[in-house]
Design an enzyme around this catalytic site. Sequence first.
Site, PDB file in Angstrom:
ATOM      1  N   LYS A 191      -9.853  -6.782  -3.377  1.00  0.00           N
ATOM      2  CA  LYS A 191      -9.029  -5.829  -4.151  1.00  0.00           C
ATOM      3  C   LYS A 191      -7.993  -5.067  -3.311  1.00  0.00           C
ATOM      4  O   LYS A 191      -7.689  -3.897  -3.572  1.00  0.00           O
ATOM      5  CB  LYS A 191      -9.901  -4.810  -4.911  1.00  0.00           C
ATOM      6  N   SER A 192      -7.482  -5.755  -2.306  1.00  0.00           N
ATOM      7  CA  SER A 192      -6.512  -5.106  -1.414  1.00  0.00           C
ATOM      8  C   SER A 192      -5.139  -5.751  -1.449  1.00  0.00           C
ATOM      9  O   SER A 192      -4.252  -5.358  -0.694  1.00  0.00           O
ATOM     10  CB  SER A 192      -7.023  -5.169   0.034  1.00  0.00           C
ATOM     11  N   HIS A 229     -12.712 -12.997   3.105  1.00  0.00           N
ATOM     12  CA  HIS A 229     -12.971 -11.547   3.140  1.00  0.00           C
ATOM     13  C   HIS A 229     -13.791 -11.173   4.377  1.00  0.00           C
ATOM     14  O   HIS A 229     -14.201 -10.021   4.518  1.00  0.00           O
ATOM     15  CB  HIS A 229     -13.762 -11.115   1.902  1.00  0.00           C
ATOM     16  N   SER A 255      -9.941  -0.222  -8.023  1.00  0.00           N
ATOM     17  CA  SER A 255      -9.616  -1.593  -8.447  1.00  0.00           C
ATOM     18  C   SER A 255     -10.885  -2.438  -8.513  1.00  0.00           C
ATOM     19  O   SER A 255     -11.092  -3.198  -9.469  1.00  0.00           O
ATOM     20  CB  SER A 255      -8.619  -2.201  -7.455  1.00  0.00           C
ATOM     21  N   LYS A 306      -3.312  -3.271 -12.965  1.00  0.00           N
ATOM     22  CA  LYS A 306      -2.148  -2.391 -13.070  1.00  0.00           C
ATOM     23  C   LYS A 306      -1.159  -2.631 -11.940  1.00  0.00           C
ATOM     24  O   LYS A 306       0.035  -2.449 -12.099  1.00  0.00           O
ATOM     25  CB  LYS A 306      -2.589  -0.929 -13.007  1.00  0.00           C
ATOM     26  N   GLY A 307      -1.702  -2.943 -10.773  1.00  0.00           N
ATOM     27  CA  GLY A 307      -0.837  -3.189  -9.624  1.00  0.00           C
ATOM     28  C   GLY A 307      -0.030  -1.962  -9.219  1.00  0.00           C
ATOM     29  O   GLY A 307       1.148  -2.074  -8.877  1.00  0.00           O
TER      30      GLY A 307
END
Length: 331
Positions: free
Chosen positions: A77-78, A140, A170, A296-297
């Site tokens: 989520k990065s 990851h 996120s 959403k970004g």
Amino acid sequence: MEKKEEPECSCAEVDDSSKDEFQELLRTLEQRVNWDGLPLVKYCGCWLLVMLFRPIIAAQNHFKAKDTDIILTTMPKSGTTWLKALTFSIANRNVFPIDQSPLLTSNPHMLVPFLELNIYKEQDNPDLETIPSPRIFSTHMHFKMLPDSIRETDCRIIYICRNPLDQLVSHIHFSSQNNFGKDADPVAIDEAFDMFCQGINSFGPFWDHVLGYWNAHLENPGKVLFLKYEDLKEDITSQVKKIAEFMGFPFSLEEEEQGMIDQISGLCSFESLSNLTVNKRGDINGILKNSSFFRKGQVGDWTNYLTPAMAERIKKLMDSKFEGSGLMFNT
Ligand SMILES: Nc1ncnc2c1ncn2[C@@H]1O[C@H](COP(=O)(O)OS(=O)(=O)O)[C@@H](OP(=O)(O)O)[C@H]1O
């Protein structure tokens, strides 16, 4: 059974070939249930998803990096999906015209595979050898857990990280969208936040993950590129240029004049990718919804979910964990 001393990153020494021995090892290690219901195991100081533990060890034992490989490394989520789209487009810009890009019909995760997902064993994947250069993979894993061949060859590593508050928010939404367990309700957020601060979350601790790559970047900037999600949001053009140069595929003056950087940035933007049918409807192996990779970004969405007191706790943690490193995130 007695808990074993935690191995000092002797990960590559573990034999992944015997399922029984592996299960035995697993039983000796500290385990917790993540806030989203998924089991975690602590190994080499890192909290790994139990379901990815054996594949990670196998990747360490078997993955043979090539000098020309590009390895994308992230905490979940990065900005992984975004970085996959960008690097794939940069590397293949002379193979596919933008309006025929495979990104228009495939989720970025189908074009840039995860090392953790059993793609590393040549006997299982004879095609691995025949992928044209540069092969792009993602993982990851913490820097210290990477397969030796990634550190020892001339392959390049691109790391992207994100403000921990947005990363956590996120992740909470991603878990609830894929029905891993708990909804992103206030109770789940309190619990998730507390575990995050303790470093107990998938691929945590956050601080160790980011610092591992930050220090590797400082030691060898030609090997490890260190990016922040927020910087890409602020100025995508200069960041795309930087990524292309680092990958060894710099844009020519002619390409720049033809607007190639803008075309790639536009294709890979949140607005563009999230509106494609494949990313609205598809899924990965029937488990992860493609749409869950595009929420959403935005930068700063954490303010809608976390309290100022939580932000203060993270700020204090960052001050102490990153002290003297030169690394900081704006909250
Ligand atoms: N193209 C593009 N541009 C900007 N932002 C994007 C893009 N694609 C995905 N996202 C946002 O990134 C978050 C998902 O993170 P990851 O891609 O790292 O997820 S994963 O680790 O691959 O599961 C998630 O962030 P949040 O919206 O804050 O949840 C996605 O919306």
